[in-house]
Write an enzyme that holds these catalytic residues in place. Sequence first.
Site, PDB file in Angstrom:
ATOM      1  N   CYS A   1      -3.960  -4.689  -6.151  1.00 53.24           N
ATOM      2  CA  CYS A   1      -4.810  -4.067  -7.119  1.00 53.24           C
ATOM      3  C   CYS A   1      -3.786  -4.733  -8.395  1.00 53.24           C
ATOM      4  O   CYS A   1      -3.928  -6.084  -8.522  1.00 53.24           O
ATOM      5  CB  CYS A   1      -4.850  -2.738  -7.329  1.00 53.24           C
ATOM      6  SG  CYS A   1      -6.134  -2.218  -8.398  1.00 53.24           S
TER       7      CYS A   1
ATOM      8  N   GLU B   1      -2.618   1.566   1.016  1.00 49.67           N
ATOM      9  CA  GLU B   1      -1.581   2.698   1.094  1.00 49.67           C
ATOM     10  C   GLU B   1      -2.184   4.140   0.686  1.00 49.67           C
ATOM     11  O   GLU B   1      -1.182   5.033   0.983  1.00 49.67           O
ATOM     12  CB  GLU B   1      -0.772   2.310   0.060  1.00 49.67           C
ATOM     13  CG  GLU B   1      -0.666   2.453  -1.439  1.00 49.67           C
ATOM     14  CD  GLU B   1      -1.596   1.648  -2.208  1.00 49.67           C
ATOM     15  OE1 GLU B   1      -2.103   0.489  -1.384  1.00 49.67           O
ATOM     16  OE2 GLU B   1      -1.791   1.591  -3.345  1.00 49.67           O
TER      17      GLU B   1
ATOM     18  N   HIS C   1      -6.588  -0.475  -2.232  1.00 50.84           N
ATOM     19  CA  HIS C   1      -5.340   0.291  -1.904  1.00 50.84           C
ATOM     20  C   HIS C   1      -5.235   0.906  -0.631  1.00 50.84           C
ATOM     21  O   HIS C   1      -5.607   2.063  -0.361  1.00 50.84           O
ATOM     22  CB  HIS C   1      -5.252   1.470  -3.259  1.00 50.84           C
ATOM     23  CG  HIS C   1      -5.154   1.201  -4.357  1.00 50.84           C
ATOM     24  ND1 HIS C   1      -3.753   1.033  -5.092  1.00 50.84           N
ATOM     25  CD2 HIS C   1      -6.117   0.856  -5.321  1.00 50.84           C
ATOM     26  CE1 HIS C   1      -3.786   0.716  -6.203  1.00 50.84           C
ATOM     27  NE2 HIS C   1      -5.173   0.646  -6.730  1.00 50.84           N
TER      28      HIS C   1
HETATM   29  N1  GLN Z   1      -7.064  -1.713 -13.725  1.00 52.94           N
HETATM   30  C1  GLN Z   1      -5.739  -2.234 -13.384  1.00 52.94           C
HETATM   31  C2  GLN Z   1      -5.369  -3.515 -14.183  1.00 52.94           C
HETATM   32  O1  GLN Z   1      -6.126  -4.203 -14.602  1.00 52.94           O
HETATM   33  C3  GLN Z   1      -5.228  -2.454 -12.009  1.00 52.94           C
HETATM   34  C4  GLN Z   1      -5.647  -0.879 -11.398  1.00 52.94           C
HETATM   35  C5  GLN Z   1      -4.940  -0.728 -10.185  1.00 52.94           C
HETATM   36  O2  GLN Z   1      -3.799  -1.134  -9.866  1.00 52.94           O
HETATM   37  N2  GLN Z   1      -5.285   0.333  -9.527  1.00 52.94           N
HETATM   38  O3  GLN Z   1      -4.041  -3.730 -14.556  1.00 52.94           O
END
Ligand code: GLN
Length: 208
Positions: free
Chosen positions: A83, A180, A178
Amino acid sequence: MNTTQKTIGVLALQGDFEAHKRVFEGLGWKTEEVRTKRDLDSVDALVIPGGESTTLGKLLARIGLDTEITQRANEGMPLFGTCAGMIMLAKRIQDRPEQPSLQLMDITVARNAFGRQVESFETDIPFRLGGDSETIVHGVFIRAPYVVETGKGVEILSLFHDKIVAVRQGNRLAIAFHPELTNDSRVHAYFAKMVESGSITGDCSPLP
Ligand code: GLN
C-alpha cells in the site's frame, strides 16, 4: 521456514508494521523493527508497510533512511512494500511529481486510486505466487493505490478489474493491498523465498 538465519526488517516509523512482523514470525523468521540506519544495517531485507506515504516519505528523509535504503537496495537487499509501501517504492506518483519516493521500481502509481466512495473493501483476487499459475488470495484494500504504468523488467503478479495491484521487479515486491491483515501467509512466504534465495532475477539495476 527460515533456514538461512537471515533477518527481515520491518520499517517501524508509522503504519501497520506489527502485523507484518507477526506474519513473518509465524513463518519462522526473525524480524527486526527498523527505525534508524543502525537498525537497517542489521537486517537482510526490508518491508515498507502501509500507512500514509507523504508522512512516511518525510520521516525517511528526516532520518536519512531514504538514501540508506536506496544504497542497500542497490546492493541487492530485497524489498517488500504494501500500500503506502508500494507508493514509496514507485519511481513515479501520478499527478504528484513533487511527492518524494524511493524510486526503486519502474512503476507509476496512482494514490487512493479506487475512489473516495469505496475507500476500503475486501475481495478475492487472482495472484501469481510463483510460476505461471494463478491462485486466489484475499485482498484487503484500504485507500489503496494501483499501478498505472510498468517499465521494463516489471512482472505483473495480480490484476483486479484490469488494475495492476501487485508487481515484482527483481527482488523488489510491491502490493497495493494488505496481505498482513489476513490469516493467509502465502504472499509473505513468497517474499521470504525471495529473501532466502537471495537471487536477483529480472532487471533490478539502479534506476537512473
Ligand atoms: N492512501 C495512503 C497513501 O496514499 C495509503 C493507504 C495505506 O497504506 N493503507 O499514502
